[in-house]
Design an enzyme around this catalytic site. Structure first.
Site, PDB file in Angstrom:
ATOM      1  N   ASP A  71      -0.834  -6.212  -0.710  1.00 59.23           N
ATOM      2  CA  ASP A  71      -1.192  -5.555   0.553  1.00 59.23           C
ATOM      3  C   ASP A  71      -2.671  -5.187   0.551  1.00 59.23           C
ATOM      4  OD1 ASP A  71      -0.066  -4.809   2.924  1.00 59.23           O
ATOM      5  OD2 ASP A  71       0.969  -3.043   2.141  1.00 59.23           O
ATOM      6  N   GLU A  82      -2.282  -5.550   8.108  1.00 63.66           N
ATOM      7  CA  GLU A  82      -1.662  -4.976   9.307  1.00 63.66           C
ATOM      8  C   GLU A  82      -2.480  -5.281  10.561  1.00 63.66           C
ATOM      9  OE1 GLU A  82      -0.801  -0.809   8.843  1.00 63.66           O
ATOM     10  OE2 GLU A  82       0.289  -1.133   6.954  1.00 63.66           O
ATOM     11  N   ASP A 118       0.852  -1.194   0.000  1.00 61.00           N
ATOM     12  CA  ASP A 118       0.000   0.000   0.000  1.00 61.00           C
ATOM     13  C   ASP A 118       0.889   1.246   0.000  1.00 61.00           C
ATOM     14  OD1 ASP A 118       0.943  -0.119   2.585  1.00 61.00           O
ATOM     15  OD2 ASP A 118      -0.996   0.202   3.544  1.00 61.00           O
ATOM     16  N   SER A 119       2.209   1.041   0.116  1.00 62.70           N
ATOM     17  CA  SER A 119       3.159   2.146  -0.042  1.00 62.70           C
ATOM     18  C   SER A 119       3.137   2.676  -1.473  1.00 62.70           C
ATOM     19  CB  SER A 119       4.575   1.705   0.341  1.00 62.70           C
ATOM     20  OG  SER A 119       4.917   0.504  -0.326  1.00 62.70           O
ATOM     21  N   LYS A 165      -1.162  -9.478   2.427  1.00 64.76           N
ATOM     22  CA  LYS A 165      -0.611  -8.988   3.698  1.00 64.76           C
ATOM     23  C   LYS A 165      -1.629  -8.041   4.321  1.00 64.76           C
ATOM     24  CE  LYS A 165       2.785  -5.714   4.031  1.00 64.76           C
ATOM     25  NZ  LYS A 165       2.101  -4.699   4.865  1.00 64.76           N
ATOM     26  N   GLU A 214       7.843  -4.167  11.681  1.00 61.27           N
ATOM     27  CA  GLU A 214       8.276  -2.827  11.249  1.00 61.27           C
ATOM     28  C   GLU A 214       8.639  -1.964  12.450  1.00 61.27           C
ATOM     29  OE1 GLU A 214       5.916  -0.948   8.222  1.00 61.27           O
ATOM     30  OE2 GLU A 214       7.005   0.957   8.416  1.00 61.27           O
TER      31      GLU A 214
HETATM   32  O1  KIV Z   1       3.504  -1.201   1.851  1.00 61.63           O
HETATM   33  C1  KIV Z   1       4.679  -1.454   2.145  1.00 61.63           C
HETATM   34  O2  KIV Z   1       5.632  -1.085   1.456  1.00 61.63           O
HETATM   35  C2  KIV Z   1       4.921  -2.214   3.364  1.00 61.63           C
HETATM   36  C3  KIV Z   1       6.337  -2.509   3.725  1.00 61.63           C
HETATM   37  C4  KIV Z   1       6.979  -1.332   4.314  1.00 61.63           C
HETATM   38  C5  KIV Z   1       6.438  -3.688   4.598  1.00 61.63           C
HETATM   39  O3  KIV Z   1       3.999  -2.564   4.032  1.00 61.63           O
END
Ligand code: KIV
Length: 289
Positions: free
Chosen positions: A109, A140, A70-71, A138, A206
């Site tokens: 994500d 959180e 999600d980055s 993934k 993290e």
């Molecule tokens: O979205 C992302 O890039 C992340 C990493 C920092 C683990 O969740």
């Protein structure tokens, strides 16, 4: 069989089932390969990827797992935080990365707002990402997300957990703060165990103190993937634009830059513009008769 420096049984070089490198037997990295890598003490690297070119390059470079994070919010879409990116914006990126890789495990994500209301919402969202080509998702959260992780793994969807500093909760956490100091260590450890017990195949730690990350890594049967969590985790993950120096400005302390792509790319753009201005491009060979 021989004994490795970690004391674990390992195979002879011909039969090394390593994630990549000479003699590998791994054609497509599966979640079980990552768990097996932990068992034999093999560390591995994960990178983010959001497009076909980086996906193919990183796959060929032997990166065994790519995260369509999600980055993308900050690194593709220009948002200020990850809270703003949507499922609809991430789905095409996941599809592009999945289409462009042969060996790497593609992890999608789940963005903020797409899984928190409960297991049913998490399952509905995760199914969309798996249909787009992801091999795992993934999400959180530790203990508070155990039911969601269980629902997904029961449905056959591999889950990577993400605990410690979780950017989607930055307003609750109170900013970018290291997790696991003093009394908080027990909280982070409880989250790690909850994620593993719910069936996750790996967990991102993290901005967790190095000592807590090392302890969790020792105790958990699944791989830990560190970002700002010291050197003792089973794997590491970085945002690729940080790793390759495409993003300008002072990087976070946990980033190591392996290239200066921003300068390379800007120099190329300047050289091209100068060439056009000077009449050097296009030359005869770039045209058609
Ligand atoms: O979205 C992302 O890039 C992340 C990493 C920092 C683990 O969740």
């Amino acid at each position: 069989m021989t004994l490795s420096s970690h004391g674990a049984a390992s195979s002879t070089p011909d039969e090394i089932p390593s994630l990549y490198g000479p003699g590998t037997t791994v054609k497509r990295v599966r979640t079980r390969h990552l768990v097996e890598a932990k068992e034999r003490g093999e560390k591995w690297a994960m990178l983010t990827s959001y497009d076909q070119y980086t996906a193919a390059l990183f796959d060929e470079a032997g990166i065994p797992a790519l995260l369509v994070g999600d980055s993308a919010a900050n690194n593709v879409y220009g948002y200020e935080t990850t809270l703003q990116v949507s499922v609809e914006e991430l789905l095409p990126l996941v599809a592009a990365v999945a289409r462009s890789t042969k060996r790497t495990l593609v992890v999608a994500d789940l963005p903020f707002g797409s899984y928190e209301t409960g297991p049913a919402q998490a399952l509905e969202t995760a199914v969309r990402f798996m249909k787009a080509g992801a091999h795992a998702v993934k999400l959180e959260g530790g203990r508070r997300m155990a039911a969601q992780i269980r629902a997904l793994t029961d449905a056959g969807i591999p889950v990577m957990g993400h605990i410690g500093f979780t950017p989607q909760s930055e307003h609750t956490i109170g900013g970018y703060r290291v997790q696991g100091r003093d009394a908080q260590a027990a909280e982070v450890e409880a989250d790690a165990h909850a994620v593993a017990d719910a069936g996750a195949f790996a967990v991102v730690l993290e901005m967790v103190t190095s000592s807590v990350a090392a302890e969790i890594t020792k105790r958990l049967p699944i791989p830990t993937v560190g970002i700002g969590a010291g050197s003792e985790t089973d794997a590491q993950v970085l945002v690729w634009q940080d790793m390759a120096g495409l993003r300008r400005g002072k990087p976070p302390r946990f980033v190591k830059r392996y290239a200066d792509l921003a300068t390379v790319l800007q120099d190329a753009a300047k050289a091209y513009a100068d060439d056009v201005r000077a009449g050097g491009f296009p030359a005869k060979e770039h045209g058609f008769e």
